[in-house]
Write a protein that holds these residues in place. Structure first.
Motif, PDB file in Angstrom:
ATOM      1  N   GLU B 531       0.811  -1.062  -0.071  1.00 44.98           N
ATOM      2  CA  GLU B 531      -0.031   0.093  -0.088  1.00 44.98           C
ATOM      3  C   GLU B 531       0.839   1.444  -0.005  1.00 44.98           C
ATOM      4  O   GLU B 531       1.928   1.279   0.248  1.00 44.98           O
ATOM      5  N   THR B 541      -1.776   2.405  -4.184  1.00 42.21           N
ATOM      6  CA  THR B 541      -0.455   1.928  -4.519  1.00 42.21           C
ATOM      7  C   THR B 541       0.258   2.959  -4.790  1.00 42.21           C
ATOM      8  O   THR B 541      -0.211   4.120  -4.912  1.00 42.21           O
ATOM      9  N   GLN B 553      -3.760  -7.387  -0.083  1.00 50.50           N
ATOM     10  CA  GLN B 553      -2.870  -6.517   0.691  1.00 50.50           C
ATOM     11  C   GLN B 553      -2.163  -7.087   1.764  1.00 50.50           C
ATOM     12  O   GLN B 553      -1.385  -6.498   2.460  1.00 50.50           O
TER      13      GLN B 553
END
Lengths: 324, 661, 285, 150
Positions: B531, B541, B553
């Motif tokens: 992230e 992103t 994630q």
């Protein structure tokens, strides 16, 4: 008309040079007469018997234009550079050696000791069993002798004195010299001080007539004799390392026209800080290969990369010389 | 170095509370900066990113006639835009700004205040030396294509798709499997409420199918992505089902008619606990309701000598044995990746005997066993059809272990409790939970654990050493013996059980690395998608316009996945509704006066932004395509190419500033 | 095919039968071995537990001598030696301090080691190099109906070896199968035999051997095969004592896997040292 | 003279670090967020891609007194701009040859692929390079360039 104007005073001097620059002045052929119609040659060691003392006694600023060719290699070169600076209105670094150091500048890959050892001890044509080196100062029965002292570092003219203009080339193209000279005679606006004159503002490829494409992808380099040049295609695309992409034009692409790759004698364009890294980056950008081994294989085929990229510009480059 | 007398620099250094001030002497840096060339004003302030901090820039700019701003604070990746905006508000072009990272790059990573301060001064000097040569630039606005691509049709992808489509946007939902639903479709009940997974999921699956705004592309994968935020071109490859999707109504007549009278191939949906035929539908509620043929097991594809009884049984002529993969191009503005996870492969923990002892199961297999629509109809029996009287559930299989995965998979404690409850309910067996730590952070989770404690499920705190069939007494004969340290009583215990359930952890999907490359995003060390910021930008992103949600994630349970899908959907919608994106003007351009037409640069550009103009004999960069990497700039022997924001002189000034006082 | 061969002290003394049978089997298979010249102790047990760096250093000496034989891999049959070699290689590869220290010492002795020696266990050579198909062809007298419990002990495959599955090793089973015997599946393949505890803490040592013998027997094994001299010694020598003490007959033949192979290959029992066994191994012949 | 030399600490090298925005710069942010301590020797210059790094920048940094240059880019195959890191790699190898010929110790120039998640790697690389440079001692380049020997 021109005859009514007082004649310009012109000097030509050579520092560490091969003589080619002086010959290039002669190479203007019959145009020399035009030049002489407007100018008097007041100092030119290769052609006129005028002593240093004569020059030293000239009033300051009395020479209109001095073409200084050759690098500064020893105390004599430096001394004359200072003298001629003082005596000249316009001091021109004439040719690659005065401009960037040129071929004599390659000696900056070595130290003075290494040069002397090679020249006075190891040279194949030498017979010097006592390994005698020249001494700058020497007492003999006749009195005190001295010769100019040899510097460890080869310098460009601008590293020693203030220079007004630079005319690149090894040697510069004679036509360019005439053009520049006539401009001065005709009173055209002089370019900004510090400019490179008598050359193009673009690089060689701009004038080169060979066919260029976006397919470079070099996997190895060849020396010119190793491959048959097709005479038409960009030399780099054929793997023959050509410095054209980062070398100022103005010579008329002479080398490439003669099917030899550009060696870079005209130096980089304005604003380029370091001629060697500029061509290095351009050449590396044409390489193929993603694995370090592949890349290094291609690089292995470049004979003496540093000597190639800095062939004419080592003293004038950022590093100036070999570090240790 | 050249100088620029026009530049009037305002310099600000941020304390960031104690974050910077503790390790960098901010007052001394401010005093130092005040004496540097071009600096008109130098201040330090507690929180530069706060409103008063930004306000200060605005006021100073007017009073001191500033035309350059330098802020030394955190990473530009965090607050560059904040300060560029403040600069713009102060009436100065926002690119007359330079940020100095003295937090992530200094105060947080060094231990010697003196040296950290020296470093901060060097960095500040460089920024001031650089900003003087900045140029005024404008951000280019490009419209955002309102269509959205969502990759992955698990609960995250489904939730996000519905959120976005309900907002009136067009969604393409691409799923690599023949059906959407993901892992949730395999579950029986969900913790902690024990509501039936199918009951809450299948309505959403059919809503996806029916939604006019959603184009469902099942059994498809994204092959390539080009373009940039707001304007992505995506190639999606549809794998052949050998069934014309539009014609199939899911009557299953073909399945009955298959030349294989008995199902004999491992059924993926039931984790191999049952069999299926070569022509099949993954499960009854599969969405879309379309059968498919597995060409690896189908007689027709293997020998060409099948009477094709399936096709003959189809009264809608839906069969097409000649189908080939088909690639379709989509244009979208934003992309959401919800590509999920894979369960830890229990065979990688051989000490627990999975694959060696038939009665060792993975948790996912047990999910199918307790499921009323599972291979045994919800009847929990072992492979020999007997009912287990004692069951051991081993937590943290593959998780929190240096040898396998170091991370906590976050869901295993809770689903193990859920399975313990369901197994107890189905079998009335003695249930033993072997746990390292019981992790139940979530609404109603701890209460659920409490409930289990009162249901008579045993809890043994300690990591299990091994599962074996080594019996040392009559009591253990014929059983699987779980050997574990019970850290609460300080003893090694041997618990003989009939069935072992391995609570396998969550891992990045096996194709996560491929997906990452296709979409040009990064992965964290363990392989989950990275992230943009762990706290402040958890669904963004580093590639603008690409968002992530769900277990791709990091390990996540259903509520968290759905919440994250909502967040990602909101981010995408915000981008779409703003109508345009502003592109960083860090593109390169060619000075035609200098270009020699050598064409060295052309092939260096991965985006084909550089073309050769034959008539002018010069190269040209299409700035709309250029993404601003600067690779061509360094290649140009003429120095004819300039990259905005990263001009040679700017970088050289920065180098000079760093090294020369 | 030629290998260097490092016997270590056990194979020249208590584990003599391992050496005899191993060399006989390798000869039959056409594998040529040359004993490492001027070798020294591998540094196992005593050295390793008292001063680990000494153990590493003396093993490095063996490696340095072996490295002169460029391109030849070295067979190390004893489990303790085998692990010691792998451990030394691992330390020298991953720890610069150890590497430097050891290299200094080697240099002083006029030796050097650059990490080129590949250490192989006979099981590795037999199964992964020759292959079980080739082995099966040499089984002139297949051991039909004989049930074999393969026993690796604690250090042959853990923690450094990579030639077999560390948690459920199978190379000895593969060999047994190739010899026509039937391997039994049992969970104690790599459980500890107690090492030298049988002499220092006899009660515990015997207990540990008891569970192994008992489990092998209860799984129906006719014979336990092993690849470790100390395991073989413990399991074989104390089984009578254990049986008497615990009033339970846990006696079972315990032999080296190479002896079992030799039998299947038709090598006379005497050449395999079977006549010098303590456990009733000859019943198999 | 650098500020570092002015401080009364033991000599500490100065490393100019060119980091690409997407991988190595992000890794350095991660190292910061993770509070991974490393030697305060680097001075980072952020570029969008390692492909932007002109060999001239490296030479310039050396001549201005850098003791080492660290180039950080994305791992092969992971470049945000597809292949910029390969272009960097080609220039790097050629430049290494040239600086070697120029009498500059090649250990003073280092290229490392450090991905956005490798904060730890960044820490290791900086500490390692710092140690190497400490052993090499101060770079002689600036002094040689500025001192003409006649």
């Amino acid at each position: 008309m021109a005859q009514d104007k007082p004649k310009l005073k012109l000097a030509v001097y050579w520092g560490a040079a091969c003589g080619g620059c002086c010959v290039s002045v002669l190479d203007v052929h019959e145009k020399l007469l035009d030049i002489l119609a407007h100018a008097d040659l007041v100092f030119w060691p290769i052609a006129l018997d005028i002593k240093y003392q004569d020059v030293e006694q000239m009033p300051d600023q009395s020479i209109d234009i001095t073409l200084f060719n050759g690098a500064v290699r020893n105390s004599e070169n430096e001394h004359m550079a200072h003298v001629l600076r003082r005596k000249s209105r316009i001091l021109v670094a004439y040719g690659s050696c005065a401009y960037l150091g040129g071929i004599p500048g390659l000696a900056n890959f070595y130290t003075k000791e290494e040069v002397f050892r090679r020249v006075y001890e190891e040279s194949e044509s030498l017979d010097n069993p006592q390994k005698i080196h020249p001494l700058p100062e020497n007492e003999v029965t006749e009195g005190h002798l001295h010769i100019p002292s040899f510097y460890n570092d080869v310098l460009t003219l601008a590293q020693v004195v203030d220079v007004d203009y630079f005319i690149p080339g090894c040697p510069p193209q004679s036509e360019r010299l005439v053009e520049v000279f006539m401009d001065i005679v005709n009173g055209s606006d002089l370019p900004l001080k510090g400019s490179v004159i008598g050359a193009s503002s673009k690089v060689q490829c701009d004038e080169c007539k060979r066919k260029k494409s976006d397919k470079k992808g070099i996997t190895r380099f060849y020396r010119p004799w190793e491959v048959t040049d097709d005479g038409m295609t960009c030399l780099n695309e054929q793997g023959i390392l050509c410095m054209g992409p980062a070398t100022r034009a103005g010579c008329g692409v002479r080398c490439v026209e003669g099917n030899a790759p550009c060696r870079g004698c005209y130096g980089p364009l304005d604003g380029i800080g370091d001629a060697g890294t500029r061509i290095l980056s351009a050449i590396a950008s044409m390489l193929d290969g993603k694995e370090p081994e592949e890349i290094n294989r291609a690089i292995d085929s470049i004979v003496d990369p540093a000597g190639t990229f800095y062939r004419f510009s080592l003293p004038g480059s950022k590093l100036r010389r070999k570090v240790s | 170095m050249p100088i620029n007398d026009e530049a009037r620099v305002g310099f600000y250094i941020c304390h960031c509370g104690h974050n910077i001030a503790n390790m960098v002497d901010v007052t001394s840096v401010a005093e130092y900066a005040a004496k540097l060339p071009n600096v008109v004003l130098s201040r330090d302030y507690k929180y530069m990113c706060s409103d008063p901090g930004q306000e200060m820039i605005l006021k100073d700019a007017e009073v001191f006639k500033l035309n350059r701003i330098v802020v030394a604070s955190c990473s530009p990746l965090l607050h560059e835009n904040t300060f560029r905006n403040a600069t713009a508000k102060a009436g100065i072009n926002q690119f007359y700004f330079q940020m100095v990272n003295i937090r992530e790059n200094a105060s947080w990573v060094h231990e010697d205040k003196e040296l950290a301060t020296v470093k901060a001064k060097d960095l500040v000097r460089a920024a001031i030396s650089r900003v003087v040569f900045h140029k005024a630039l404008e951000k280019k606005k490009v419209p955002v294509n309102p269509d959205v691509l969502i990759v992955g049709g698990g609960i995250s992808g489904i939730s996000a798709a519905l959120n976005i489509a309900n907002a009136g946007k067009k969604v393409y939902l691409v799923e690599k499997d023949p059906t959407i639903g993901g892992y949730m479709a395999k579950f029986d009940k969900t913790f902690p409420t024990l509501d039936c997974a199918a009951c809450i999921l299948t309505p959403k699956m059919s809503a996806v199918l029916k939604h006019p705004g959603i184009t469902l592309m099942s059994y498809s994968e994204v092959a390539a992505v080009e373009g940039y935020v707001g304007n992505y071109q995506v190639k999606v490859t549809r794998k052949p089902r050998y069934i014309i999707e539009e014609k199939c109504v899911g009557c299953f007549a073909c399945i009955d008619a298959c030349i294989f009278k008995e199902a004999k191939f491992s059924d993926e949906f039931n984790e191999g606990l049952s069999k299926r035929k070569p022509v099949y539908i993954p499960f009854p509620q599969a969405t879309p309701q379309v059968v498919l043929i597995d060409d690896k097991t189908c007689i027709h594809f293997k020998t060409g000598k099948c009477p094709q009884s399936c096709a003959k049984a189809c009264d809608r002529n839906a069969f097409d044995f000649d189908q080939k993969p088909v690639t379709q191009e989509l244009e979208v503005g934003t992309i959401l990746l919800c590509t999920g996870f894979q369960p830890f492969d229990a065979a990688r923990a051989p000490y627990y005997g999975y694959g060696r002892y038939p009665n060792v199961y993975t948790s996912l297999e047990v999910e199918r066993l307790v499921n009323a629509s599972g291979p045994t109809g919800g009847n929990v029996v072992l492979r020999d059809k007997t009912r287990p009287k004692s069951i051991g559930i081993i937590h943290c299989v593959g998780s929190r272990d240096e040898k396998t995965n170091k991370w906590c998979s976050r869901v295993c404690c809770m689903y193990s409790l859920k399975l313990a409850h369901l197994l107890k309910e189905h079998t009335d067996a003695e249930i033993y939970n072997f746990y390292i730590d019981m992790r139940t952070p979530g609404k109603g989770y701890e209460e659920f654990y409490d409930k289990l404690l009162n249901e008579g499920v045993h809890f043994i705190r300690g990591r299990v050493a091994e599962v074996s069939d080594w019996a040392i007494n009559e009591h253990e004969k014929g059983k699987l013996v779980i050997r574990a340290e019970d850290t609460l009583i300080g003893m090694v215990r041997r618990i003989p059980v009939d069935m072992v359930v391995l609570a396998v952890g969550i891992e990045p999907g096996k194709d996560a690395q491929d997906i990452r490359r296709v979409f040009n995003i990064s992965c964290s060390n363990e392989g989950f998608f990275l992230e943009r910021h762990p706290k402040l930008a958890p669904v963004e992103t580093f590639t603008d316009g690409i968002f992530i949600a769900g277990a791709c994630q990091g390990p996540k349970d259903i509520p968290d996945s759905v919440a994250q899908a909502g967040a990602a959907a909101a981010q995408a919608l915000a981008l779409i509704d703003s109508g345009f994106v502003e592109l960083e003007p860090n593109t390169a351009f060619i000075n035609e006066e200098l270009c020699c037409g050598c064409q060295v640069c052309i092939n260096l550009c991965p985006y084909h932004a550089i073309t050769f103009d034959e008539t002018k004999s010069v190269s040209h960069i299409n700035e709309a395509i250029c993404k601003g990497c600067g690779t061509c700039v360094a290649a140009c022997g003429s120095g004819a190419i300039t990259q905005n924001l990263f001009e040679d002189q700017q970088i050289l000034s920065e180098i000079y500033g760093l090294l020369v006082e | 095919m030629k290998y260097l061969y490092y016997p270590g002290c056990s194979l020249k003394s208590s584990g003599k039968l391992y050496e005899i049978s191993l060399l006989a089997v390798l000869k039959r298979l056409g594998v040529e071995v040359e004993e490492l010249e001027n070798w020294n102790c591998c540094g196992a047990t005593n050295y390793m537990s008292i001063n680990e760096s000494y153990a590493i250093e003396i093993t490095a000496r063996n490696l340095a001598i072996a490295e002169r034989m460029v391109g030849i891999e070295m067979i190390v049959p004893c489990a303790a030696c085998f692990m010691g070699f792998l451990k030394t290689q691992k330390y020298m590869e991953s720890d610069p301090v150890t590497r430097e220290k050891v290299n200094d010492l080697l240099n002083k002795a006029g030796l050097s080691y650059t990490g080129k020696v590949k250490i192989r266990h006979p099981l590795d050579v037999l199964v992964n190099h020759l292959g079980t198909d080739a082995l099966a062809k040499t089984a002139e007298m297949p051991l039909k109906g004989i049930k074999v419990a393969s026993y690796y002990g604690c250090q042959l495959i853990r923690p450094y070896a990579t030639f077999d599955d560390q948690w459920n090793p199978h190379t000895m089973d593969d060999i047994a199968r190739a010899m026509g015997a039937t391997p039994v599946d049992w969970p104690l393949k790599s459980r500890c035999c107690s090492g030298s505890m049988t002499s220092t803490m006899t009660g515990i040592g015997l207990r540990m051997n008891y569970v192994i013998l008992k489990e092998a027997k209860s799984r129906g094994a006719d014979v336990i095969i092993t690849a470790c001299p100390l395991c073989q010694f413990n399991l074989e020598c104390f089984q009578g004592k254990i049986s008497r003490k615990l009033k339970e007959d846990v006696r079972i033949p315990v032999m080296y896997f190479t002896q079992l192979m030799g039998l299947a290959m038709g090598i006379p029992a005497k050449q395999l040292g079977l006549k010098q066994m303590l456990s009733p191994s000859l019943v198999l012949t | 003279m650098s500020t570092i030399e002015n401080s009364n600490k033991d000599w500490s090298p100065r490393i100019i670090a060119f980091f690409c925005n997407w991988c190595t710069y992000t890794a350095s942010d991660l190292a910061g967020v993770s509070r991974l301590r490393y030697a305060p020797t680097t001075r980072v210059i952020r570029v969008m891609c390692s492909g932007r790094i002109d060999p001239e920048f490296v030479i310039e940094a050396f001549t201005q007194g850098a003791d080492g240059i660290l180039i950080g880019g994305c791992h092969p195959g992971d470049c945000h701009y597809s292949e910029g890191n390969y272009k960097c790699l080609r220039r790097y190898h050629l430049l290494q040859r040239v600086i070697g010929q120029m009498g500059i110790d090649q250990r003073r120039l280092r290229l490392e692929w450090i991905s956005a998640s490798e904060g730890k790697r960044l820490q290791e690389v900086v500490n390692e390079m710092t140690e190497t440079l400490r052993q090499l001692g101060p770079s002689p380049i600036k002094e040689v360039v500025q001192t003409v020997i006649k």
